[in-house]
Write a protein that holds these residues in place. Sequence first.
Motif, PDB file in Angstrom:
ATOM      1  N   VAL A 280       0.846  -1.125   0.052  1.00  7.95           N
ATOM      2  CA  VAL A 280      -0.178   0.139   0.000  1.00  7.95           C
ATOM      3  C   VAL A 280       1.037   1.399   0.032  1.00  7.95           C
TER       4      VAL A 280
ATOM      5  N   VAL B 216      -4.766   6.526   1.344  1.00  3.66           N
ATOM      6  CA  VAL B 216      -4.373   5.250   0.299  1.00  3.66           C
ATOM      7  C   VAL B 216      -4.231   5.953  -1.066  1.00  3.66           C
TER       8      VAL B 216
ATOM      9  N   SER C 135      -3.037   0.868  -3.570  1.00  8.59           N
ATOM     10  CA  SER C 135      -3.054  -0.613  -2.842  1.00  8.59           C
ATOM     11  C   SER C 135      -3.393  -1.887  -3.639  1.00  8.59           C
TER      12      SER C 135
END
Length: 669
Positions: A107, A115, A118
């Motif tokens: 990630v 994020v 990922s």
Amino acid sequence: MRTFYKTQAWPNQKWRWILPILLVSLFLATLIWLPWQAQHMEANERQEQLIADTLWVEQAIQFQLNRTDETLKQIGSEIMAHRIPADIALQRFRTLLKNNHEIQRIVWFGTNGEVLASTSDLSIPPQESSTLSRIDPSINEINSRTRCLQPAPEPNVKNAYLIYCQIPLIKENQHFGSIVISYRATGILEELVPWWFAQDNEISLVDADEKVYANRAAGGAGKNVYTHNRALELPELQLFLHTNSTKSEPKLLSNLLVLTVILLSLGLIWSLAALWRDINRRLAAEVALRQQVTFRTAMENSLVTGLRARDMEGRLTYVNPAFCRMIGYPAEQIIGRVPPMPYWAPEALHEYQQRFTRLLEGTVPAEGFETIYQHASGKRIPVLIYESPLINERGQQTGWMSSILDISELKRAQELTRQQEEKLHASAHLASMGEIASMLAHELNQPLAAISSYTTGAINLLNAGQVDQSLLKSALEKANKQAQRAGHIIRSVHEFVKKREPSREAVQLSDLIHSVMPLVDLQAKTGQVTLRWELAAILPPVLADKVLLEQVLLNLTRNAIEAMQSTPLAQRTLRIRTGLDDATQNLFVEVIDRGHGIPTEVAEQLFSPFFSTKSTGMGMGLNICRTAIEFHGGQLSHSDNPLGGTIFRFELPAYRATQTDQKEPSTDG
Ligand code: ADP
């Protein structure tokens, strides 16, 4: 030829066993130690192998994780140089994920924890997410390092752990967020440990508290015999690679070896014991044999009989010391010699040769023979030899055995005996002469005394001038009769002493008594003794020398009268009884006096020659009487008279043969 056995014993019977026992024990100990040592070495080898393999595996894992880390840092630096956008980064992440199955996901967090890219849609557990999505503001480009967290359980998967590692993205004091990679603990073991290692070992990933995060046991559970722990250094996280070999201790071979060794040892001990027993038995037999030999040697040496062995050719093979002493040659000089022997006397050579030939023919007398040997000094020795065949243990004759007896002493003794016998003969002759003389002197006393008294009477008649023819004639006739009697006595005594068969005839006891009656009367008158004749009417005759028996009777009556010399006159009675004994059917004559009797000490020597208690006595009377009575097959005895005095009694066997010259028995009163 003698054999001497030295009785040389070991200093200590037990000690000589010590060395072999020590050696055997050492051998057995080595035998037992060897397989144990082999097992030990093998175990060591396995352990070392395990350590080396574990090290190799650890290096491989470390290498792979470092490489992944490096790749991610490379992507990170490209991100920070703005060379790749988020989608390209994700693509690169996916490629990495595809090639390394131990990675669960990668990630990219932005600076605010968002994020940016990922590889999985799954959300990161909030606890880890909060830690990993931020970066400590104090970290700069210089001290920025990858850091890994303590493994955490994988959401929704049982017994599975994830290891999160964060790579901060900082360049020129500018933060670009961070890349977070999560490894599956199980995946590390399954993907990075080679199959051949996993086949032989159970591998675990554990922390310092031995908490297990992953375990791989492709070849089965470990046996806990060979184990090893190897630190797996991850950035800021220390885990341990624990390997546990599926191999157990090496057993079969060593067991087999130990069994063989035990069996061999038992066999060795058994054979040693058997050997021991055998040696002891042999030793006992040897001791017994030695004792036997010593005993036999002592026996042979102490024998006075000479022993000699010869072989079938007559060669001397053995002599004992007694034989050597006998002939005066040492054994060494005569052993092995064949005839003629040095101890053969020259004068008997021919005899020896003949006997030797007979010996070889096997015709030797078993009863022994006498011969002469010559001593080394030249002296002749008479010997008695017994020969017998010498038979060996198989029953075969191997020669001859002789026992030789020195009979010099025997011969000397025999010669001495012969000489003594001759002397005895001569002295017996002299003794019988003496006996004749003493008997004659004794027995002739009475007739001579009678003749003397008759002739004195005749001379007295002549001196008185009374020449009574008839009286004178009677005295001279009586004297003549006594002179004839003296002649008879001399003949009888001579015959008797020479022990020749005397002129025996059947004699009537009454005749005999009548012929001595006048002489007994004469004795009685002199001793003032009253005579009482108690004679049996009819008696069988006896076979006897009449004169000898008359002398016996006269001796007994004279002794009786002499014993009564101190007896009061009224009691001086002499009884003479004849009769037939009911029990023995023998004739008997008893002379019973009232004299002083016979004390015990006198009784003991009564019949000894020359024993007398009288000053003028010769001490021959009773001795002659007993010899004469026994000579006629009768017995003379004495006992005490219950009225005082002594009873002398002799018995004679009756003569019952039907002989023509037998006279009619006459009666007497
Ligand atoms: P001698 O009459 O010469 O002494 P004897 O042989 O006739 O020899 O007797 C031996 C001894 O025996 C006598 O000295 C005497 O002591 C004893 N003796 C023999 N007869 C009688 C007897 N009738 N009574 C007692 N003593 C006797």
